[in-house]
Write an enzyme that holds these catalytic residues in place. Sequence first.
Site, PDB file in Angstrom:
ATOM      1  N   PHE A 126      53.103  42.448  44.724  1.00  0.00           N
ATOM      2  CA  PHE A 126      53.781  41.265  45.292  1.00  0.00           C
ATOM      3  C   PHE A 126      54.451  40.434  44.192  1.00  0.00           C
ATOM      4  N   ILE A 150      46.088  51.362  34.237  1.00  0.00           N
ATOM      5  CA  ILE A 150      45.746  50.602  33.020  1.00  0.00           C
ATOM      6  C   ILE A 150      44.357  50.957  32.490  1.00  0.00           C
ATOM      7  N   THR A 164      44.654  33.504  37.519  1.00  0.00           N
ATOM      8  CA  THR A 164      44.567  32.743  38.764  1.00  0.00           C
ATOM      9  C   THR A 164      43.798  31.436  38.569  1.00  0.00           C
ATOM     10  N   ASP A 165      44.061  30.465  39.426  1.00  0.00           N
ATOM     11  CA  ASP A 165      43.282  29.215  39.380  1.00  0.00           C
ATOM     12  C   ASP A 165      41.855  29.429  39.892  1.00  0.00           C
ATOM     13  N   GLU A 166      41.598  30.596  40.519  1.00  0.00           N
ATOM     14  CA  GLU A 166      40.273  30.810  41.109  1.00  0.00           C
ATOM     15  C   GLU A 166      39.184  30.919  40.038  1.00  0.00           C
ATOM     16  N   TYR A 169      36.062  38.723  42.672  1.00  0.00           N
ATOM     17  CA  TYR A 169      37.453  38.714  42.190  1.00  0.00           C
ATOM     18  C   TYR A 169      37.631  37.709  41.061  1.00  0.00           C
ATOM     19  N   LYS A 194      38.536  38.193  37.034  1.00  0.00           N
ATOM     20  CA  LYS A 194      39.715  37.592  36.385  1.00  0.00           C
ATOM     21  C   LYS A 194      39.260  36.691  35.228  1.00  0.00           C
ATOM     22  N   ASN A 231      47.713  29.783  44.778  1.00  0.00           N
ATOM     23  CA  ASN A 231      48.094  30.805  45.768  1.00  0.00           C
ATOM     24  C   ASN A 231      49.607  30.905  45.915  1.00  0.00           C
ATOM     25  N   LEU A 271      46.449  35.687  53.646  1.00  0.00           N
ATOM     26  CA  LEU A 271      46.555  34.798  54.808  1.00  0.00           C
ATOM     27  C   LEU A 271      47.969  34.724  55.419  1.00  0.00           C
ATOM     28  N   ARG A 299      44.102  25.365  50.206  1.00  0.00           N
ATOM     29  CA  ARG A 299      44.762  26.101  49.134  1.00  0.00           C
ATOM     30  C   ARG A 299      46.048  25.375  48.758  1.00  0.00           C
ATOM     31  N   ASN A 359      43.753  25.548  55.821  1.00  0.00           N
ATOM     32  CA  ASN A 359      44.201  26.798  56.444  1.00  0.00           C
ATOM     33  C   ASN A 359      44.633  26.590  57.890  1.00  0.00           C
ATOM     34  N   ASP A 413      32.898  33.187  58.714  1.00  0.00           N
ATOM     35  CA  ASP A 413      33.439  32.735  57.437  1.00  0.00           C
ATOM     36  C   ASP A 413      33.264  33.809  56.358  1.00  0.00           C
ATOM     37  N   HIS A 453      32.741  31.311  50.430  1.00  0.00           N
ATOM     38  CA  HIS A 453      34.147  30.879  50.558  1.00  0.00           C
ATOM     39  C   HIS A 453      34.433  29.596  49.759  1.00  0.00           C
TER      40      HIS A 453
HETATM   41  P1  NAD Z   1      49.036  42.749  44.254  1.00  0.00           P
HETATM   42  O1  NAD Z   1      47.708  43.211  44.720  1.00  0.00           O
HETATM   43  O2  NAD Z   1      50.116  42.501  45.245  1.00  0.00           O
HETATM   44  O3  NAD Z   1      49.634  43.795  43.200  1.00  0.00           O
HETATM   45  C1  NAD Z   1      48.854  44.365  42.185  1.00  0.00           C
HETATM   46  C2  NAD Z   1      49.640  45.519  41.569  1.00  0.00           C
HETATM   47  O4  NAD Z   1      48.833  46.087  40.520  1.00  0.00           O
HETATM   48  C3  NAD Z   1      49.949  46.643  42.562  1.00  0.00           C
HETATM   49  O5  NAD Z   1      51.298  47.065  42.408  1.00  0.00           O
HETATM   50  C4  NAD Z   1      48.980  47.753  42.161  1.00  0.00           C
HETATM   51  O6  NAD Z   1      49.491  49.057  42.414  1.00  0.00           O
HETATM   52  C5  NAD Z   1      48.827  47.493  40.666  1.00  0.00           C
HETATM   53  N1  NAD Z   1      47.542  48.000  40.154  1.00  0.00           N
HETATM   54  C6  NAD Z   1      46.306  47.773  40.667  1.00  0.00           C
HETATM   55  N2  NAD Z   1      45.382  48.422  39.938  1.00  0.00           N
HETATM   56  C7  NAD Z   1      46.048  49.033  38.927  1.00  0.00           C
HETATM   57  C8  NAD Z   1      45.642  49.845  37.833  1.00  0.00           C
HETATM   58  N3  NAD Z   1      44.353  50.165  37.649  1.00  0.00           N
HETATM   59  N4  NAD Z   1      46.585  50.297  36.979  1.00  0.00           N
HETATM   60  C9  NAD Z   1      47.895  49.991  37.167  1.00  0.00           C
HETATM   61  N5  NAD Z   1      48.333  49.249  38.196  1.00  0.00           N
HETATM   62  C10 NAD Z   1      47.414  48.780  39.059  1.00  0.00           C
HETATM   63  O7  NAD Z   1      48.755  41.452  43.382  1.00  0.00           O
HETATM   64  P2  NAD Z   1      49.601  40.107  43.237  1.00  0.00           P
HETATM   65  O8  NAD Z   1      49.235  39.180  44.324  1.00  0.00           O
HETATM   66  O9  NAD Z   1      51.022  40.452  42.998  1.00  0.00           O
HETATM   67  O10 NAD Z   1      48.960  39.532  41.895  1.00  0.00           O
HETATM   68  C11 NAD Z   1      49.489  39.921  40.619  1.00  0.00           C
HETATM   69  C12 NAD Z   1      48.677  39.215  39.530  1.00  0.00           C
HETATM   70  O11 NAD Z   1      48.781  37.808  39.697  1.00  0.00           O
HETATM   71  C13 NAD Z   1      47.187  39.543  39.558  1.00  0.00           C
HETATM   72  O12 NAD Z   1      46.741  39.659  38.230  1.00  0.00           O
HETATM   73  C14 NAD Z   1      46.555  38.337  40.243  1.00  0.00           C
HETATM   74  O13 NAD Z   1      45.245  38.138  39.803  1.00  0.00           O
HETATM   75  C15 NAD Z   1      47.492  37.230  39.785  1.00  0.00           C
HETATM   76  N6  NAD Z   1      47.603  36.079  40.707  1.00  0.00           N
HETATM   77  C16 NAD Z   1      47.875  36.262  42.029  1.00  0.00           C
HETATM   78  C17 NAD Z   1      48.026  35.146  42.866  1.00  0.00           C
HETATM   79  C18 NAD Z   1      48.374  35.306  44.329  1.00  0.00           C
HETATM   80  O14 NAD Z   1      48.428  34.291  45.064  1.00  0.00           O
HETATM   81  N7  NAD Z   1      48.666  36.499  44.824  1.00  0.00           N
HETATM   82  C19 NAD Z   1      47.889  33.854  42.347  1.00  0.00           C
HETATM   83  C20 NAD Z   1      47.600  33.703  40.976  1.00  0.00           C
HETATM   84  C21 NAD Z   1      47.475  34.826  40.160  1.00  0.00           C
HETATM   85  P1  TYD Z   2      43.799  34.629  50.845  1.00  0.00           P
HETATM   86  O1  TYD Z   2      45.236  34.743  51.222  1.00  0.00           O
HETATM   87  O2  TYD Z   2      42.918  35.829  50.925  1.00  0.00           O
HETATM   88  O3  TYD Z   2      43.789  34.015  49.359  1.00  0.00           O
HETATM   89  P2  TYD Z   2      42.533  33.454  48.464  1.00  0.00           P
HETATM   90  O4  TYD Z   2      41.257  33.772  49.140  1.00  0.00           O
HETATM   91  O5  TYD Z   2      42.699  34.199  47.192  1.00  0.00           O
HETATM   92  O6  TYD Z   2      42.781  31.981  48.341  1.00  0.00           O
HETATM   93  O7  TYD Z   2      43.134  33.486  51.731  1.00  0.00           O
HETATM   94  C1  TYD Z   2      43.666  32.175  51.739  1.00  0.00           C
HETATM   95  C2  TYD Z   2      42.753  31.327  52.605  1.00  0.00           C
HETATM   96  O8  TYD Z   2      42.832  31.784  53.966  1.00  0.00           O
HETATM   97  C3  TYD Z   2      41.298  31.437  52.227  1.00  0.00           C
HETATM   98  O9  TYD Z   2      40.676  30.160  52.400  1.00  0.00           O
HETATM   99  C4  TYD Z   2      40.717  32.423  53.226  1.00  0.00           C
HETATM  100  C5  TYD Z   2      41.553  32.187  54.465  1.00  0.00           C
HETATM  101  N1  TYD Z   2      41.776  33.363  55.351  1.00  0.00           N
HETATM  102  C6  TYD Z   2      41.533  33.261  56.722  1.00  0.00           C
HETATM  103  O10 TYD Z   2      41.132  32.199  57.229  1.00  0.00           O
HETATM  104  N2  TYD Z   2      41.758  34.358  57.507  1.00  0.00           N
HETATM  105  C7  TYD Z   2      42.193  35.543  56.998  1.00  0.00           C
HETATM  106  O11 TYD Z   2      42.347  36.540  57.772  1.00  0.00           O
HETATM  107  C8  TYD Z   2      42.451  35.637  55.593  1.00  0.00           C
HETATM  108  C9  TYD Z   2      42.926  36.924  54.985  1.00  0.00           C
HETATM  109  C10 TYD Z   2      42.229  34.520  54.802  1.00  0.00           C
END
Ligand code: NAD
Ligand code: TYD
Length: 353
Positions: free
Chosen positions: A15, A64, A134-136, A159, A163, A188, A199, A223, A258, A289, A293
């Site tokens: 993503f 990786i 991530t902020d998590e 998770y 991280k 997020n 979500l 979030r 949410n 839940d 969470h």
């Molecule tokens: P995602 O799950 O959409 O994509 C992860 C990508 O990594 C995929 O293309 C997958 O094929 C690849 N991948 C997974 N395991 C691998 C491996 N062992 N070797 C090589 N490639 C591998 O994730 P995302 O939401 O795009 O998040 C990207 C980064 O940003 C992550 O490090 C995540 O922790 C961080 N991040 C995400 C969010 C969010 O809201 N999605 C927020 C803050 C930080």
């Molecule tokens: P998510 O998108 O999984 O991100 P994160 O847990 O990393 O913040 O979830 C965002 C929020 O939405 C989280 O509080 C969990 C909630 N959630 C639901 O209520 N229903 C769902 O089906 C999902 C996937 C998440």
Amino acid sequence: MSGTRTILITGGAGFIGSHVVRRFVTKYPQHRIINLDALTYAGNLENLRDVEHAPNYTFVKADIRDAEALKKIFAEHRPDGVIHLAAESHVDRSISDPMAFVTTNVIGTVTLLNAAREAWSGAFAGKRFYHVSTDEVYGSLHDGGFFTEETAYDPQSPYSASKAASDHFVRAYGNTYRLPFVLSNCSNNYGSHHFPEKLIPLMINNIRLRKPLPVYGKGENVRDWLWVEDHAAAIDVIFHQGADGGTYNIGGHNEWRNIDLVHLLCRIMDRKLGRSEGESAQLITYVTDRAGHDLRYAIDASKIERELGWRPSITFEEGLERTVDWYLANQAWLDHVTSGAYQQYYAAHYKAQ
Ligand code: NAD
Ligand code: TYD
């Protein structure tokens, strides 16, 4: 840092990674962009159709965790910059399968650090390892306040623990081996090409299909949402201008419970799909839940705003409109990524609901 560079982006088929790859390939034709991705369930080269033939873009399928493969890739492409996004990224999956998060997020990151360190072998001038986090890692806020760069780590899910461990290793390599690094912790993200296990895209997909909208617990968790292209812009400015060894928090100043967010999405989609007002909200279903969470995440992004001049470029309402428009215009993408293994995941995860 300027001039021609070769930048290895890991997780570029996911993503956020696909938005980062697109931005770098199109904005910096003088940079060579190598996208390294294992193409797990979350990786999808369809996300990069528009740039896959660009002369400065190369895709390499690799894991990786595979030290030999990384060694060859570093020897062949000689990257001077790494932007590391590859990770297992979904909290719910980390609860059912934590080991995948340990192996990719912790061992994979250390394997990548070793590859960079060995390839650069002490000649660190002009090199940079950028770790995207991530902020998590900061845990859960309960009594107001915000996460700053000084907030102590307190991860609460497998998770976020994985991280946090990877962040610690990056800093340890900076301290021990002088590996030049920069790190960011973002809230997020939402936007196009987001896998519909998270979500916002899950709700958009279910609203369009008139399926139940599973809200965990009472929907009171909060979030801080940021448009993914604004995250990509922050990564760009941090990669090019961030201080060596620096950490930057990135967030949207945009906190939503949410349940309020799901209602807003229902209203937007009722309008766009020509449904009567309130129709989609009837699909809202409160479900069991998530274990452990986290209640609230909220970022203080004043450091990156002050030092690097970055701030979110669009409002949440505008970003959500654009996001919903993209999903409605790309229903074939949604149908494709939700076929096959997604159905099994969905049935297993939401089985009790
Ligand atoms: P995602 O799950 O959409 O994509 C992860 C990508 O990594 C995929 O293309 C997958 O094929 C690849 N991948 C997974 N395991 C691998 C491996 N062992 N070797 C090589 N490639 C591998 O994730 P995302 O939401 O795009 O998040 C990207 C980064 O940003 C992550 O490090 C995540 O922790 C961080 N991040 C995400 C969010 C969010 O809201 N999605 C927020 C803050 C930080
Ligand atoms: P998510 O998108 O999984 O991100 P994160 O847990 O990393 O913040 O979830 C965002 C929020 O939405 C989280 O509080 C969990 C909630 N959630 C639901 O209520 N229903 C769902 O089906 C999902 C996937 C998440």
